[in-house]
Write a protein that holds these residues in place. Sequence first.
Motif, PDB file in Angstrom:
ATOM      1  N   THR A 426       8.075  70.685  18.481  1.00 54.21           N
ATOM      2  CA  THR A 426       7.041  70.563  19.510  1.00 54.21           C
ATOM      3  C   THR A 426       6.509  69.142  19.615  1.00 54.21           C
ATOM      4  N   ILE A 427       7.130  68.240  18.879  1.00 59.35           N
ATOM      5  CA  ILE A 427       6.778  66.831  19.038  1.00 59.35           C
ATOM      6  C   ILE A 427       8.102  66.061  19.009  1.00 59.35           C
ATOM      7  N   ALA A 428       8.188  65.020  19.790  1.00 59.17           N
ATOM      8  CA  ALA A 428       9.441  64.242  19.828  1.00 59.17           C
ATOM      9  C   ALA A 428       9.613  63.507  18.502  1.00 59.17           C
ATOM     10  N   PRO A 429      10.846  63.267  18.104  1.00 56.17           N
ATOM     11  CA  PRO A 429      11.041  62.545  16.839  1.00 56.17           C
ATOM     12  C   PRO A 429      10.521  61.112  16.936  1.00 56.17           C
ATOM     13  N   ALA A 430      10.317  60.485  15.783  1.00 57.74           N
ATOM     14  CA  ALA A 430       9.967  59.065  15.791  1.00 57.74           C
ATOM     15  C   ALA A 430      11.200  58.281  16.237  1.00 57.74           C
ATOM     16  N   GLU A 431      11.018  57.004  16.405  1.00 60.38           N
ATOM     17  CA  GLU A 431      12.144  56.247  16.967  1.00 60.38           C
ATOM     18  C   GLU A 431      12.530  55.050  16.117  1.00 60.38           C
ATOM     19  N   GLN A 442       8.689  65.925  12.936  1.00 59.97           N
ATOM     20  CA  GLN A 442       8.874  67.193  13.658  1.00 59.97           C
ATOM     21  C   GLN A 442       8.722  68.389  12.718  1.00 59.97           C
ATOM     22  N   THR A 443       9.295  68.269  11.517  1.00 58.78           N
ATOM     23  CA  THR A 443       9.160  69.396  10.590  1.00 58.78           C
ATOM     24  C   THR A 443       7.734  69.469  10.050  1.00 58.78           C
ATOM     25  N   ALA A 444       7.067  68.309   9.953  1.00 57.61           N
ATOM     26  CA  ALA A 444       5.664  68.320   9.516  1.00 57.61           C
ATOM     27  C   ALA A 444       4.820  69.083  10.541  1.00 57.61           C
ATOM     28  N   ARG A 445       5.098  68.838  11.824  1.00 60.95           N
ATOM     29  CA  ARG A 445       4.367  69.532  12.882  1.00 60.95           C
ATOM     30  C   ARG A 445       4.643  71.043  12.805  1.00 60.95           C
ATOM     31  N   TYR A 446       5.897  71.372  12.544  1.00 61.04           N
ATOM     32  CA  TYR A 446       6.267  72.790  12.453  1.00 61.04           C
ATOM     33  C   TYR A 446       5.513  73.463  11.301  1.00 61.04           C
ATOM     34  N   LEU A 447       5.450  72.781  10.178  1.00 63.34           N
ATOM     35  CA  LEU A 447       4.703  73.304   9.023  1.00 63.34           C
ATOM     36  C   LEU A 447       3.232  73.481   9.388  1.00 63.34           C
TER      37      LEU A 447
END
Length: 670
Positions: A426-431, A442-447
């Motif tokens: 639900t958030i775009a990856p860093a670049e 992204q996985t931090a947001r999912y958690l």
Amino acid sequence: MRKTLSSKATFFIIAALFLWIKSYLVYIFEFDLGVNNSLQELLLLFNPISSILFFLGIALFIKGQKMGVWVITIQALMTIFLYANVMFYRFNNDFITIPVLTQTSNFGSLGGSVASLAQWSDLLYIVDIVLLIGLYVWTRKDWTISKTRFRKPLIVMTAGILAFTVNLHFAEKDRPELLKRTFDRNYIVKYIGAYNFAIYDIVQNVQSSTQRVLADSNDITVVENYTKNKFAEPNEELFGIGEGKNIIKIHLESYQSFLIDYELHGKEVTPFINSLANDQNHEFTYFENFFHQTEQGKTADAELIVDNSLFGLPQGAAFVTKAKNTYQSLPSVLKNEQDYTNAILHGDGKSFWNRDEIYKQFAIDEFFDETYYDMSEDNVIGYGLKDKPFFEDSVPMLESLEEPFYAHLISLTHHHPYLIDEEDATIAPAETGDKSVDRYFQTARYLDEALEQFFIDLKESGLYDDSIIMIYGDHYGVSNNHNPAMSKLLDREITPFESAQLQRVPFMVRIPGVEGQGTVSNYSGQVDVMPTMLHLVGIRAQDYIQLGTDVFSEDHKQYVAFRNGDFITPEYTMVQDTYYDNETEEPIEEPTEEMKEMRDTILHELGLSDKVLQGDLLRYYTPTDNWAPVNKKDYFYSEYDGESTFAEDYRKQQAITEHSSSTNGFEIRE
Ligand code: GP9
Ligand code: MN
């Protein structure tokens, strides 16, 4: 035809080939090793070769026709070994180890079911041996006697050792420090094979038992004197304030504190965890200068440190190498003193990190492993169950526990290499271009989202109001190998000083009915958690061997040791023999005597902890008059074998009756 087959070399090669094929087929059809890339595929095929050459090679020392008898005998012994593992695996999903062999109760659990585990098709296991015997009888008369006695066996056995070296080299490419970090047995067998694993297991056990044998009861007195002296008197207002409450302990996989309030693409990465840290509901106390203290044991180290107030080992994981030790863990103390029921919930195989063994020593009553969850394909990524179904399905399991309970929930999705399904992102990856670091957010947001829903569910279930909630991060998620990417993200150079600062992980506590203190700046580490928790429920930590101190205490000792001897205090940081001023971040040219003494203290504490673990010293220590040592035999973790998931079953159960009844042996809370 007989002529072509009639040589010792041919006989030997055929035997080796048979055993190779057999071993490989067993890996494929009997074990569930979780092979997931082509290198692993290749290693699985390759790994039996080394031990086959080495062991069958022994037969070549024997002259004349007798060599054949030896080949057949060794072949048969290796088959028996393999088959014993197959039988054990069919029941336990695990491999035989020395501790298992000495632990006859495990076989007790096999009971009369050995017969039921055997299948007619198992007769195939001896087909090669029968064929070999036939070949031997048929061809042996034509065998020539070799002139040299040692050359051939030595060449073959050396080739075996060489094959092992190559095997290990590639295995460690895929899984760095495979043997040092002593991962799950499934992993080791996958990479180096069942035979080599057995040798590895023997070496490990010999090593660890010698240290234990040399220890005696005086050794614990030295440790006891130190920890009693270090003890920090509890904060009177908080001592016992959570008595009788459940403890829900949430392990945030790979979550580093820099994520808190961090914004990516202008958005908060973990808004929910941020809201807890910023105490928006006036409930949580957040320790912003809390550090992980783990080493090679990673998650296992974090669990060990947090639950025992001891450090992990400098090498390997005590969860694996010290699984037979006596422990006086937080759950065991809670159980002893206040009759807590202890549970661990985790959507992975039970033997990962040897959990199913060590949890018994920690007095864990229930271990809800992956078999309790719906592990269908959509629910799984990376190491195991995704955090959302994990937390969701954990609620009925918590409800099934008798109160007060201590429940430890271990999340998993936010784990290197941070894989995430598109629909979950639900958030775009860093670049930064460093793929795993980019996905880390992204996985931090999912958690974060999984946790938010878990809080809603806890409130709905009524458990929230009865429970102390403790949240902690287990270890770093972004290692120093990714410093260039981190430097882009944090917009500063990742110096050794900075890298030490990045070892901060969150520690948050919420006690029902008690207003949170918001953000606290005291320095502390994982080793301080157990005394803190004990004091909250009204148990004096001084009675126990604890290397940490209560973080709420006025006397709390504000220094944090890293496992490698580096350390941090509120004023300065010592990394790789250099002291840095925390404020200026510059090296301190002339460290004071006090700083050097602090360093000695740190090394002393780490050494004491090692003595406790290596010498298994807690077996000599009786904390209180009514202390009942944990008896491993009182604990048994059955796998959930319901046709539906535990959660589904639980819901069905609830629909039938609101009163207590059992679902596959689990009491449902009224
Ligand atoms: C596996 C999980 C991960 O069950 O706890 O362990 P780690 O790789 O982080 O040590
Ligand atoms: Mn971990």
